[in-house]
Motif scaffolding. Sequence first.
Motif, PDB file in Angstrom:
ATOM      1  N   TYR A 113      20.292  -9.569  16.458  1.00  0.00           N
ATOM      2  CA  TYR A 113      18.981  -8.939  17.172  1.00  0.00           C
ATOM      3  C   TYR A 113      18.055 -10.092  17.124  1.00  0.00           C
ATOM      4  N   SER A 114      17.910 -10.814  16.082  1.00  0.00           N
ATOM      5  CA  SER A 114      17.027 -12.038  16.173  1.00  0.00           C
ATOM      6  C   SER A 114      17.293 -13.254  17.308  1.00  0.00           C
ATOM      7  N   ILE A 115      18.582 -13.489  17.315  1.00  0.00           N
ATOM      8  CA  ILE A 115      19.007 -14.741  17.868  1.00  0.00           C
ATOM      9  C   ILE A 115      18.925 -14.087  19.245  1.00  0.00           C
ATOM     10  N   ARG A 116      19.146 -12.985  19.534  1.00  0.00           N
ATOM     11  CA  ARG A 116      19.146 -12.523  21.014  1.00  0.00           C
ATOM     12  C   ARG A 116      17.785 -12.440  21.581  1.00  0.00           C
ATOM     13  N   ALA A 117      16.971 -12.226  20.751  1.00  0.00           N
ATOM     14  CA  ALA A 117      15.405 -12.107  21.071  1.00  0.00           C
ATOM     15  C   ALA A 117      14.894 -13.579  21.276  1.00  0.00           C
ATOM     16  N   GLY A 118      15.716 -14.593  20.864  1.00  0.00           N
ATOM     17  CA  GLY A 118      15.466 -16.118  21.202  1.00  0.00           C
ATOM     18  C   GLY A 118      14.544 -16.662  19.957  1.00  0.00           C
ATOM     19  N   TYR A 119      14.923 -16.553  18.843  1.00  0.00           N
ATOM     20  CA  TYR A 119      14.192 -16.729  17.636  1.00  0.00           C
ATOM     21  C   TYR A 119      15.112 -17.700  16.833  1.00  0.00           C
ATOM     22  N   LYS A 120      14.545 -18.989  16.480  1.00  0.00           N
ATOM     23  CA  LYS A 120      15.462 -19.798  15.718  1.00  0.00           C
ATOM     24  C   LYS A 120      15.568 -19.165  14.479  1.00  0.00           C
ATOM     25  N   THR A 121      17.032 -18.563  14.140  1.00  0.00           N
ATOM     26  CA  THR A 121      17.396 -17.618  12.982  1.00  0.00           C
ATOM     27  C   THR A 121      18.069 -18.411  11.969  1.00  0.00           C
ATOM     28  N   LEU A 122      18.078 -18.202  10.830  1.00  0.00           N
ATOM     29  CA  LEU A 122      19.078 -18.665   9.646  1.00  0.00           C
ATOM     30  C   LEU A 122      19.329 -17.683   8.722  1.00  0.00           C
ATOM     31  N   ILE A 123      20.642 -17.355   8.675  1.00  0.00           N
ATOM     32  CA  ILE A 123      20.965 -16.435   7.771  1.00  0.00           C
ATOM     33  C   ILE A 123      21.456 -17.324   6.442  1.00  0.00           C
ATOM     34  N   ILE A 124      20.997 -17.046   5.318  1.00  0.00           N
ATOM     35  CA  ILE A 124      21.188 -17.368   4.021  1.00  0.00           C
ATOM     36  C   ILE A 124      22.437 -16.353   3.402  1.00  0.00           C
ATOM     37  N   SER A 125      23.601 -16.721   3.380  1.00  0.00           N
ATOM     38  CA  SER A 125      24.565 -15.536   3.356  1.00  0.00           C
ATOM     39  C   SER A 125      24.855 -15.576   1.963  1.00  0.00           C
ATOM     40  N   GLY A 126      24.650 -16.480   1.113  1.00  0.00           N
ATOM     41  CA  GLY A 126      25.113 -16.346  -0.235  1.00  0.00           C
ATOM     42  C   GLY A 126      26.607 -16.857  -0.330  1.00  0.00           C
ATOM     43  N   THR A 127      27.219 -17.291  -1.569  1.00  0.00           N
ATOM     44  CA  THR A 127      28.667 -17.776  -1.570  1.00  0.00           C
ATOM     45  C   THR A 127      29.585 -16.558  -1.326  1.00  0.00           C
ATOM     46  N   ARG A 128      29.296 -15.414  -2.035  1.00  0.00           N
ATOM     47  CA  ARG A 128      30.038 -14.259  -1.723  1.00  0.00           C
ATOM     48  C   ARG A 128      29.600 -13.454  -0.614  1.00  0.00           C
ATOM     49  N   TRP A 129      29.840 -14.125   0.737  1.00  0.00           N
ATOM     50  CA  TRP A 129      29.075 -13.520   1.801  1.00  0.00           C
ATOM     51  C   TRP A 129      29.722 -12.048   2.196  1.00  0.00           C
ATOM     52  N   GLY A 130      29.253 -11.349   2.974  1.00  0.00           N
ATOM     53  CA  GLY A 130      29.703 -10.141   3.610  1.00  0.00           C
ATOM     54  C   GLY A 130      29.436  -8.687   2.754  1.00  0.00           C
ATOM     55  N   GLY A 131      28.804  -8.829   1.568  1.00  0.00           N
ATOM     56  CA  GLY A 131      28.281  -7.690   0.807  1.00  0.00           C
ATOM     57  C   GLY A 131      29.609  -6.786   0.626  1.00  0.00           C
ATOM     58  N   GLN A 132      29.075  -5.383   0.124  1.00  0.00           N
ATOM     59  CA  GLN A 132      30.222  -4.699  -0.489  1.00  0.00           C
ATOM     60  C   GLN A 132      31.236  -4.379   0.387  1.00  0.00           C
ATOM     61  N   LEU A 133      31.325  -4.586   1.668  1.00  0.00           N
ATOM     62  CA  LEU A 133      32.429  -4.248   2.429  1.00  0.00           C
ATOM     63  C   LEU A 133      33.608  -5.148   2.242  1.00  0.00           C
ATOM     64  N   MET A 134      33.157  -6.147   1.671  1.00  0.00           N
ATOM     65  CA  MET A 134      34.467  -7.242   1.364  1.00  0.00           C
ATOM     66  C   MET A 134      35.258  -6.774   0.204  1.00  0.00           C
ATOM     67  N   LEU A 135      34.627  -5.860  -0.513  1.00  0.00           N
ATOM     68  CA  LEU A 135      35.634  -5.166  -1.657  1.00  0.00           C
ATOM     69  C   LEU A 135      36.104  -3.858  -1.261  1.00  0.00           C
ATOM     70  N   THR A 136      36.087  -3.609  -0.206  1.00  0.00           N
ATOM     71  CA  THR A 136      36.610  -2.220   0.394  1.00  0.00           C
ATOM     72  C   THR A 136      37.856  -2.419   1.237  1.00  0.00           C
ATOM     73  N   THR A 137      38.712  -1.478   1.185  1.00  0.00           N
ATOM     74  CA  THR A 137      39.768  -1.391   2.005  1.00  0.00           C
ATOM     75  C   THR A 137      39.621  -0.777   3.374  1.00  0.00           C
ATOM     76  N   LEU A 138      40.191   0.413   3.728  1.00  0.00           N
ATOM     77  CA  LEU A 138      40.037   0.735   5.095  1.00  0.00           C
ATOM     78  C   LEU A 138      38.816   1.627   5.324  1.00  0.00           C
ATOM     79  N   VAL A 139      38.073   1.147   6.363  1.00  0.00           N
ATOM     80  CA  VAL A 139      36.676   1.735   6.859  1.00  0.00           C
ATOM     81  C   VAL A 139      37.089   2.720   7.822  1.00  0.00           C
ATOM     82  N   GLU A 140      36.959   3.779   7.846  1.00  0.00           N
ATOM     83  CA  GLU A 140      37.249   4.815   9.015  1.00  0.00           C
ATOM     84  C   GLU A 140      35.908   5.584   9.429  1.00  0.00           C
ATOM     85  N   ASN A 141      34.752   5.137   9.079  1.00  0.00           N
ATOM     86  CA  ASN A 141      33.599   5.769   9.345  1.00  0.00           C
ATOM     87  C   ASN A 141      32.591   4.868  10.224  1.00  0.00           C
ATOM     88  N   TYR A 142      33.321   3.763  10.694  1.00  0.00           N
ATOM     89  CA  TYR A 142      32.183   2.916  11.235  1.00  0.00           C
ATOM     90  C   TYR A 142      32.679   2.894  12.852  1.00  0.00           C
TER      91      TYR A 142
END
Length: 320
Positions: free
Chosen positions: A26-55
Amino acid sequence: METNFSNMYDIIILGSGPAGLTAGIYSIRAGYKTLIISGTRWGGQLMLTTLVENYPGFTEGIQGPDLMMNMRKQTERLGCELLNTEFTQGDFSSKPFKITAGGKVYETKSVIIATGADSIWLNVPGELQLRGRGVSTCAVCDAFFFRGKETVIVGGGDSAMEEALVLAKVAKSVTIIHRRDAFRASKAMQDRVFKEPKIKVMWNKSVTKYLGTEHVTGVFLKDTKTGEESEFKTDGVFIAIGHKPNTEKFKGIELDEKGYVVRKEVQDEGGLLKYRSATSVPGVFVGGDVHDYRYRQAITAAAFGCIAALDADKWLQENK
Ligand code: NAP
């Protein structure tokens, strides 16, 4: 320490789970200079999940890491910068805000905090190997796979009660294993649990080990009063012993007693809602599990990330 003055951003997003990456889109599409500092373990808790059926949008479901990779590629394709580094400090005491990451200081007009919260695990033998193989921290996400099965919940707070009620809708049985002889959960939640015939409680027991290799088959228990040991067979174990919000590196942002960022709603002079994702510091917004201990879903985190980016946009327009 090197200060990255050439890199003055409009919006820096801390965190790269569904909230952070959606905020980036949303930020980049609104035209803002945007930086995400993602961390070395990027992606959050879903990176530890298997099948996601409710997205929504994936007819056959999607593996958690694949979903996050798609979100990341989408964010990068739109032109958002991602820094795969841990941020070490956020200083919100003066403007522009200063974010330290990878030995550099980045300056920004606004910040979106989306650092998430980590599930607390039992950390007993077998847990790491059996995560996603019958051991889970999210009944809303995984209950579906336990239709007609015997299940266990570990914990005694509101989350444990809620998870037990969700599971009871589909599982054959739910046994709550709690280390004491009384729940910490609110009376209302306890009442709902005690009224559900499928839910049983084992008091004064702690799980000391998981059983099973390819999939969990049971747990090893120790009585917290007598020390007696026993085995309990089950098809699934849901750990609901709390979450730890990732907020220890912030200076000057109001946190609640459990360490979650306090989200504030701000009205304009006419009493209309102006910002839904404000924090105690003007220009700093929050989205996702770092403030939300209630819903904790990928889709709600993404929605909160969107709200935070729309709020940051409004704030930047009004504070040029
Ligand atoms: P919580 O209230 O901190 O409860 C954690 C539970 O896990 C406690 O019963 C605790 O036992 C147990 N526990 C902690 N460490 C353990 C360990 N190593 N081994 C075994 N058991 C352990 O956490 P929560 O339930 O996630 O709730 C967090 C906050 O969100 C609370 O303020 C809660 O009210 C709120 N919440 C609200 C709702 C709702 O309103 N519907 C739903 C979910 C959460 P002890 O009791 O012995 O310490």
